[in-house]
Design a protein around this motif. Structure first.
Motif, PDB file in Angstrom:
ATOM      1  N   LEU A  92      48.145 -49.673 -67.813  1.00 46.87           N
ATOM      2  CA  LEU A  92      48.458 -51.084 -67.559  1.00 46.87           C
ATOM      3  C   LEU A  92      47.501 -51.578 -66.481  1.00 46.87           C
ATOM      4  O   LEU A  92      47.472 -51.020 -65.375  1.00 46.87           O
ATOM      5  CB  LEU A  92      49.908 -51.236 -67.090  1.00 46.87           C
ATOM      6  CG  LEU A  92      50.344 -52.662 -66.738  1.00 46.87           C
ATOM      7  CD1 LEU A  92      50.367 -53.563 -67.966  1.00 46.87           C
ATOM      8  CD2 LEU A  92      51.705 -52.674 -66.061  1.00 46.87           C
ATOM      9  N   ASN A  93      46.705 -52.600 -66.806  1.00 49.34           N
ATOM     10  CA  ASN A  93      45.719 -53.142 -65.850  1.00 49.34           C
ATOM     11  C   ASN A  93      44.845 -52.035 -65.243  1.00 49.34           C
ATOM     12  O   ASN A  93      44.563 -52.043 -64.044  1.00 49.34           O
ATOM     13  CB  ASN A  93      46.413 -53.909 -64.710  1.00 49.34           C
ATOM     14  CG  ASN A  93      47.245 -55.077 -65.206  1.00 49.34           C
ATOM     15  OD1 ASN A  93      46.928 -55.684 -66.224  1.00 49.34           O
ATOM     16  ND2 ASN A  93      48.319 -55.386 -64.500  1.00 49.34           N
ATOM     17  N   PHE A  94      44.445 -51.078 -66.062  1.00 50.24           N
ATOM     18  CA  PHE A  94      43.593 -49.942 -65.644  1.00 50.24           C
ATOM     19  C   PHE A  94      44.271 -48.964 -64.687  1.00 50.24           C
ATOM     20  O   PHE A  94      43.595 -48.147 -64.066  1.00 50.24           O
ATOM     21  CB  PHE A  94      42.256 -50.406 -65.042  1.00 50.24           C
ATOM     22  CG  PHE A  94      41.410 -51.188 -65.998  1.00 50.24           C
ATOM     23  CD1 PHE A  94      41.209 -50.746 -67.294  1.00 50.24           C
ATOM     24  CD2 PHE A  94      40.811 -52.373 -65.606  1.00 50.24           C
ATOM     25  CE1 PHE A  94      40.432 -51.475 -68.188  1.00 50.24           C
ATOM     26  CE2 PHE A  94      40.031 -53.110 -66.492  1.00 50.24           C
ATOM     27  CZ  PHE A  94      39.843 -52.655 -67.783  1.00 50.24           C
ATOM     28  N   SER A 116      48.243 -59.249 -76.268  1.00 50.94           N
ATOM     29  CA  SER A 116      48.821 -60.079 -75.208  1.00 50.94           C
ATOM     30  C   SER A 116      49.829 -59.284 -74.397  1.00 50.94           C
ATOM     31  O   SER A 116      50.321 -58.245 -74.830  1.00 50.94           O
ATOM     32  CB  SER A 116      49.446 -61.347 -75.782  1.00 50.94           C
ATOM     33  OG  SER A 116      50.488 -61.016 -76.641  1.00 50.94           O
ATOM     34  N   SER A 117      50.113 -59.801 -73.209  1.00 44.16           N
ATOM     35  CA  SER A 117      50.989 -59.093 -72.269  1.00 44.16           C
ATOM     36  C   SER A 117      52.449 -59.340 -72.620  1.00 44.16           C
ATOM     37  O   SER A 117      52.779 -60.158 -73.485  1.00 44.16           O
ATOM     38  CB  SER A 117      50.729 -59.602 -70.847  1.00 44.16           C
ATOM     39  OG  SER A 117      51.281 -60.899 -70.680  1.00 44.16           O
ATOM     40  N   ALA A 118      53.310 -58.672 -71.897  1.00 47.09           N
ATOM     41  CA  ALA A 118      54.730 -59.019 -71.909  1.00 47.09           C
ATOM     42  C   ALA A 118      54.881 -60.371 -71.200  1.00 47.09           C
ATOM     43  O   ALA A 118      53.937 -60.874 -70.593  1.00 47.09           O
ATOM     44  CB  ALA A 118      55.519 -57.944 -71.169  1.00 47.09           C
ATOM     45  N   THR A 163      49.701 -63.333 -70.580  1.00 50.72           N
ATOM     46  CA  THR A 163      48.242 -63.241 -70.565  1.00 50.72           C
ATOM     47  C   THR A 163      47.822 -62.749 -71.943  1.00 50.72           C
ATOM     48  O   THR A 163      48.464 -61.853 -72.486  1.00 50.72           O
ATOM     49  CB  THR A 163      47.783 -62.183 -69.538  1.00 50.72           C
ATOM     50  OG1 THR A 163      48.476 -62.396 -68.318  1.00 50.72           O
ATOM     51  CG2 THR A 163      46.303 -62.264 -69.289  1.00 50.72           C
ATOM     52  N   SER A 164      46.762 -63.318 -72.502  1.00 46.49           N
ATOM     53  CA  SER A 164      46.270 -62.746 -73.757  1.00 46.49           C
ATOM     54  C   SER A 164      44.766 -62.516 -73.697  1.00 46.49           C
ATOM     55  O   SER A 164      44.050 -63.177 -72.945  1.00 46.49           O
ATOM     56  CB  SER A 164      46.646 -63.618 -74.959  1.00 46.49           C
ATOM     57  OG  SER A 164      45.938 -64.819 -74.925  1.00 46.49           O
ATOM     58  N   MET A 192      46.773 -51.993 -71.427  1.00 49.29           N
ATOM     59  CA  MET A 192      47.598 -53.179 -71.647  1.00 49.29           C
ATOM     60  C   MET A 192      47.376 -54.108 -70.455  1.00 49.29           C
ATOM     61  O   MET A 192      47.255 -53.640 -69.323  1.00 49.29           O
ATOM     62  CB  MET A 192      49.084 -52.802 -71.723  1.00 49.29           C
ATOM     63  CG  MET A 192      49.442 -51.925 -72.910  1.00 49.29           C
ATOM     64  SD  MET A 192      49.032 -52.670 -74.513  1.00 49.29           S
ATOM     65  CE  MET A 192      50.174 -54.045 -74.561  1.00 49.29           C
ATOM     66  N   ILE A 193      47.318 -55.399 -70.738  1.00 49.00           N
ATOM     67  CA  ILE A 193      47.141 -56.374 -69.661  1.00 49.00           C
ATOM     68  C   ILE A 193      48.527 -56.838 -69.226  1.00 49.00           C
ATOM     69  O   ILE A 193      49.395 -57.071 -70.072  1.00 49.00           O
ATOM     70  CB  ILE A 193      46.340 -57.593 -70.167  1.00 49.00           C
ATOM     71  CG1 ILE A 193      45.063 -57.149 -70.893  1.00 49.00           C
ATOM     72  CG2 ILE A 193      46.021 -58.544 -69.018  1.00 49.00           C
ATOM     73  CD1 ILE A 193      43.993 -56.575 -70.040  1.00 49.00           C
ATOM     74  N   GLY A 194      48.713 -56.971 -67.924  1.00 46.87           N
ATOM     75  CA  GLY A 194      50.006 -57.449 -67.429  1.00 46.87           C
ATOM     76  C   GLY A 194      50.092 -58.967 -67.480  1.00 46.87           C
ATOM     77  O   GLY A 194      49.084 -59.655 -67.666  1.00 46.87           O
ATOM     78  N   PRO A 195      51.299 -59.514 -67.313  1.00 46.46           N
ATOM     79  CA  PRO A 195      51.451 -60.972 -67.261  1.00 46.46           C
ATOM     80  C   PRO A 195      50.906 -61.524 -65.950  1.00 46.46           C
ATOM     81  O   PRO A 195      50.717 -60.776 -64.989  1.00 46.46           O
ATOM     82  CB  PRO A 195      52.970 -61.172 -67.338  1.00 46.46           C
ATOM     83  CG  PRO A 195      53.547 -59.905 -66.825  1.00 46.46           C
ATOM     84  CD  PRO A 195      52.575 -58.806 -67.157  1.00 46.46           C
ATOM     85  N   PRO A 196      50.653 -62.840 -65.903  1.00 44.81           N
ATOM     86  CA  PRO A 196      50.233 -63.432 -64.631  1.00 44.81           C
ATOM     87  C   PRO A 196      51.419 -63.514 -63.668  1.00 44.81           C
ATOM     88  O   PRO A 196      52.575 -63.417 -64.086  1.00 44.81           O
ATOM     89  CB  PRO A 196      49.775 -64.839 -65.034  1.00 44.81           C
ATOM     90  CG  PRO A 196      50.518 -65.142 -66.289  1.00 44.81           C
ATOM     91  CD  PRO A 196      50.759 -63.837 -66.977  1.00 44.81           C
ATOM     92  N   ILE A 197      51.104 -63.687 -62.389  1.00 45.27           N
ATOM     93  CA  ILE A 197      52.151 -63.957 -61.398  1.00 45.27           C
ATOM     94  C   ILE A 197      52.324 -65.476 -61.351  1.00 45.27           C
ATOM     95  O   ILE A 197      51.341 -66.213 -61.247  1.00 45.27           O
ATOM     96  CB  ILE A 197      51.747 -63.400 -60.025  1.00 45.27           C
ATOM     97  CG1 ILE A 197      51.642 -61.874 -60.119  1.00 45.27           C
ATOM     98  CG2 ILE A 197      52.738 -63.816 -58.944  1.00 45.27           C
ATOM     99  CD1 ILE A 197      50.869 -61.243 -58.997  1.00 45.27           C
ATOM    100  N   VAL A 198      53.564 -65.924 -61.462  1.00 45.55           N
ATOM    101  CA  VAL A 198      53.854 -67.355 -61.597  1.00 45.55           C
ATOM    102  C   VAL A 198      54.536 -67.877 -60.338  1.00 45.55           C
ATOM    103  O   VAL A 198      55.488 -67.263 -59.851  1.00 45.55           O
ATOM    104  CB  VAL A 198      54.802 -67.591 -62.809  1.00 45.55           C
ATOM    105  CG1 VAL A 198      55.159 -69.069 -62.945  1.00 45.55           C
ATOM    106  CG2 VAL A 198      54.171 -67.061 -64.093  1.00 45.55           C
TER     107      VAL A 198
END
Length: 214
Positions: free
Chosen positions: A21-23, A203-205, A195-196, A109-115
């Motif tokens: 996840l994110n390397f 795409s991320s979760a 994130t995609s 896998m790429i993680g979602p952004p922080i919102v």
């Protein structure tokens, strides 16, 4: 001798695979088909595809855990790597169990952004922060995943008055600050984002929900 052979086979690790996840790259495995004894120990090695010699991972040499962090050892994200694990119990060692080939750039896998949200009277301003890799710049900050990939963000709004499960896509693109307008005062809204990576069709979760009432 036969008993030793049976023990060797029964403790051999199963399902050796990389999770990423994110390397942040970790090697995972499951115990052999014998019910695991408490004192089973595991030994991990890794190598770059095409190299002949395997390297020991010192922190994962004789461990009881079923996971080993290989982030540092697999930091060349375009290179294909292998991991392998063997087990020992009562002085008997299993054969090695090999992972599939793992190329971080292709498979992480790429993680979602922080919102974060800021609201004014009839709109919500959504601020997005890209997920971060474990790798650091010279000044010590972690390099965002946007450095490695062309990322798009998808932002969804949930009107809690209508249906807390119904996510409506309100934005797709690269902007980090998005204003969602024409919302109703007094209504509770939640925002989630993803994130995609269009190039890899991945795409991320969803991010965790951020909610506000106008």
């Amino acid at each position: 001798v036969m008993e030793n052979q049976d023990l060797q086979d029964s403790i051999k690790p199963q399902k050796v695979e990389f999770h990423s996840l994110n390397f942040n790259n970790t090697l995972h495995w499951q115990p052999g088909w014998a019910r695991e004894a408490r004192d089973t120990l595991y030994f991990v090695q890794y190598k770059v595809y095409g190299q002949s010699t395997w390297e020991n991972k010192d922190d994962c040499w004789g461990i009881q855990s079923h996971v080993c962090d290989l982030t540092r050892e697999t930091s060349d994200i375009q290179e294909p790597y292998y991991g392998r694990v063997k087990a020992s119990l009562a002085g008997v060692y299993s054969n090695w169990s090999l992972s599939c080939r793992f190329t971080p750039w292709r498979e992480t896998m790429i993680g979602p952004p922080i919102v974060t949200l800021v609201h004014s009277n009839k709109s919500i301003i959504v601020k997005l922060q890209a997920p971060r890799s474990p790798y650091k710049r010279k000044r010590g900050t972690k390099i965002p995943m946007t450095y490695y990939y062309d990322l798009l963000y998808q932002v969804f709004i949930i009107n809690n008055l209508l249906d807390e499960q119904h996510r409506v896509l309100v934005y797709e693109g690269k902007d980090k600050v998005i204003e969602i307008k024409d919302l109703r005062p007094g209504v509770s809204y939640c925002i989630v984002a993803k994130t995609s990576v269009p190039m890899l069709d991945r795409s991320s979760a969803y991010s965790s929900r951020r909610c506000t009432t106008l």
